[in-house]
Design an enzyme around this catalytic site. Sequence first.
Site, PDB file in Angstrom:
ATOM      1  N   GLN A   1       0.838  -1.209   0.000  1.00 13.52           N
ATOM      2  CA  GLN A   1       0.000   0.000   0.000  1.00 13.52           C
ATOM      3  C   GLN A   1       0.870   1.255   0.000  1.00 13.52           C
ATOM      4  OE1 GLN A   1      -2.329   0.378   3.578  1.00 13.52           O
ATOM      5  NE2 GLN A   1      -3.881   1.651   2.604  1.00 13.52           N
ATOM      6  N   GLY A   2       0.657   2.127  -0.978  1.00 15.45           N
ATOM      7  CA  GLY A   2       1.379   3.400  -1.014  1.00 15.45           C
ATOM      8  C   GLY A   2       0.427   4.548  -0.769  1.00 15.45           C
TER       9      GLY A   2
ATOM     10  N   SER B   1       0.118   6.518   2.920  1.00 16.68           N
ATOM     11  CA  SER B   1       0.656   7.508   3.856  1.00 16.68           C
ATOM     12  C   SER B   1       1.967   8.086   3.363  1.00 16.68           C
ATOM     13  CB  SER B   1       0.891   6.863   5.229  1.00 16.68           C
ATOM     14  OG  SER B   1      -0.314   6.473   5.807  1.00 16.68           O
TER      15      SER B   1
ATOM     16  N   GLU C   1     -11.140  -1.720   4.679  1.00 14.02           N
ATOM     17  CA  GLU C   1     -10.036  -2.031   5.575  1.00 14.02           C
ATOM     18  C   GLU C   1     -10.525  -2.193   7.010  1.00 14.02           C
ATOM     19  OE1 GLU C   1      -7.044   1.023   5.806  1.00 14.02           O
ATOM     20  OE2 GLU C   1      -5.666  -0.202   6.972  1.00 14.02           O
TER      21      GLU C   1
ATOM     22  N   SER D   1      -6.970   6.112  12.806  1.00 15.65           N
ATOM     23  CA  SER D   1      -6.580   6.089  14.223  1.00 15.65           C
ATOM     24  C   SER D   1      -7.835   6.159  15.092  1.00 15.65           C
ATOM     25  CB  SER D   1      -5.670   7.276  14.536  1.00 15.65           C
ATOM     26  OG  SER D   1      -6.432   8.473  14.546  1.00 15.65           O
ATOM     27  N   ASN D   2      -7.671   5.786  16.351  1.00 19.42           N
ATOM     28  CA  ASN D   2      -8.838   5.798  17.231  1.00 19.42           C
ATOM     29  C   ASN D   2      -9.392   7.207  17.409  1.00 19.42           C
ATOM     30  OD1 ASN D   2      -8.422   3.122  17.304  1.00 19.42           O
ATOM     31  ND2 ASN D   2      -8.350   2.942  19.534  1.00 19.42           N
ATOM     32  N   GLU D   3      -8.527   8.195  17.239  1.00 23.59           N
ATOM     33  CA  GLU D   3      -9.017   9.578  17.305  1.00 23.59           C
ATOM     34  C   GLU D   3      -9.874   9.892  16.080  1.00 23.59           C
ATOM     35  OE1 GLU D   3      -5.909   8.557  18.179  1.00 23.59           O
ATOM     36  OE2 GLU D   3      -6.483   8.793  20.272  1.00 23.59           O
TER      37      GLU D   3
END
Lengths: 388, 391
Positions: free
Chosen positions: B126-127, B129, B245, B376-378
């Site tokens: 995966q490209g 981030s 995902e 992220s959880n945030e």
Amino acid sequence: MDFTFDSEQNDLREAVRGLLERSYGDGEQRRKVAASDPGFDEETWARMAEMGLLGLPFAEEHGGMGAGPIEVAVVAEEIGRVLAPEPFVEAVVLAGGLVAAVGTDEQKSEVLAGIAEGTTLAAFAHAEPGTRWSPSASAVTATPSPNDRDGDGWRLTGTKEPVPNGARADVLVVSAVVDGGTALFLVRGDAEGLTRTGYRTSDGGRAAHVRFDGTPAEVLGADAGDRTADVERAQALARIAYAAEAIGVMDTALRTTAEYLKTRRQFGVTLSRFQALTFRAADMYVSLELARSTALWASMVADAGGDVVAAADRARLQTSRAGRHIGKEAIQLHGGIGVTAEYTVGHHTSRLTAIDHLLGDGDWAADRLARTVTRYETVDPLGAPYTG
Amino acid sequence: MRLQLSPELSAFREEMRTFFTTEVPQDIRDTVAARRHLSRDDYVRSQRILNAAGLAVPHWPVEWGGRDWTPLQRHIWREEMQLACVPEPLAFNTSMIGPVLAAFGSQEQKERFLPATANIDIWWCQGFSEPDAGSDLASLRTTAVRDGDDWVVNGQKTWTTLGQYADWIFCLVRTDPLAEKKQRGISMLVFPMDSPGVTLRPIELIDGSREVNEVFFEDVRVPSEFLVGEENRGWDYAKFLLGNERVGIARIGFTKRLLAQAKGYAQEVTVAGRPLAEDPRMAARIAEVENELVALELTALRVVAHSADGRPHPASSVLKLRGSELQQAATELVVDIAGPLSVTSFADGGSEVPEWARVATPEYLNYRKVSIYGGSNEVQRTIIAGTILGL
């Protein structure tokens, strides 16, 4: 596996919601009702009886509706949603549940029919000062009294406290020490040697100090054998109903809090602009949904004839943790208004706190689960022992 | 409301359990159970066995190997796989680029890539981030400029998991730097990792592992036929991919198995002459994590049972958030059970420390990632506050 309510259950929910919202649509009515004895509205109670709610879990032959734990959960959740002070779980599910589980046919016909009609308010006199959450009795003793009631009477001596609705109750289901364990007895509200001192509870309900001085009593069931397991089971079913009630309370507390964050302005913007607050509201939602899943599941376990004691402990633990989290955060996110008696959300926290302590708190449930946790590898919530 | 699985679903669960515990090689399952790192060959062998049985890509369209299962069947398939210590089919292939190509790729791309992707003949990475585009992915700066029939790619990606094993990369690139909204100027390209100008640099993690990489692109020429879907629509495909995902990211079966193992480890360790498992505080801690896990599993069942129309249940963000926290809680529990043995991570021949205690801390440290990846959880809290609570 199906987590949806059927149309009859949805109809039941709508009907109960309609009734209770008429009575308690705004918090003011509840405050008025809570201010004077008996701490609930006799008229609403009578309407609940008309609707069949007070006989919901009892067999039709005893004046009930023959419904199951899922219907009980539906009603309890609606009660929690508006903080209705009517003692559905205490009087119907717990006290009535014990009569249904243990009583003779004659007792069931008489007492359960009275409960279902709303003419008999039943209370379970079980808690004793200085003990907590035991399924057995120690402070009230029963002795045979052959001169009473056709030669098979009993006399009770000792104290029970707190007894929910103990002063108003027409009949008390009393646990008492006999040779060989804890037996159950029926005591009429007008029995001699019965002294009841009622008071207001932390959550606006009513409880009583109940003293028995050689009070005449009738054995509940065929004999005065040990009923500890019956008490354990009835309390488990009440814990499951309380879990549903707590879900209703938490749901409203969260919705009220979210609404407040959207409307309350400080520093020129609504509170919903502060991530420090919205993230905490999101965490409240997480707690609520996890607790809701467990509460729903526990009522399904009861419905399927599974291990209600274990399922109730799981529901108790999850709703206890969620109730404390949501109850405390609901007040904090409101700020000072949340601590006032005039505003609703603090009363939700108060009710959650009461529910959390009447039949065992989260630590108590965790401790019970911990005793067996290493005896099995994994939990399959869709398998034995939960599926019966 | 009904608790029991239907007889058909019970049989389905049994079929899955039997397959996973009998058809996937024991050495691979032992490696997973011992929580050692799998080799590239382990992943490939395992996925090919699943694929041959139609169990690698059941969620794909039927014409490309999908099974037309209900969300509940897929849930059972995944949970049983995790409980049986079977490596899940490579997420980059089966959950990410596969469904994107099946939905948005050209017919030629589908024919060329989908069978090979299901069978892991192509290993994808995966490209997405970049150093300055993490949760704010739309800020990515890697560019692709049209030059004749090719795109010329320049820039850098990071956190590329298992890129060292990869044959191909699917990559988000900026193709319209002038677009009014930054999301509108992004396209998705796929190309071989051995293309001239691609350089991979491993990143060592706090547990000593090398599972993620930086990938650098210097004038990498990508033929225009490797554009996925339409130019400047890459953000839509990325959102579609990230939605997939998050499915199954709660990894309840994994945590359940680890918790079962932890109970066993707590019997092995002795405190004041008694097994640690009998210590009331330890037993209560295990019971609490287990109860949270039961609540999560029931929530997952509620979600999968009610998302048949394809729209995710509002509670699905709870699964990622709480699922990652419970994976972390279980790994932390194992470190605490190991106590002083937990520092022995790099011991080998001469050590008497059991393997579970040696891998405990690296796994705990490595698993800090699960509350960061996959949104992220945030980000999950932002979704819950915004879409569910309306804040």
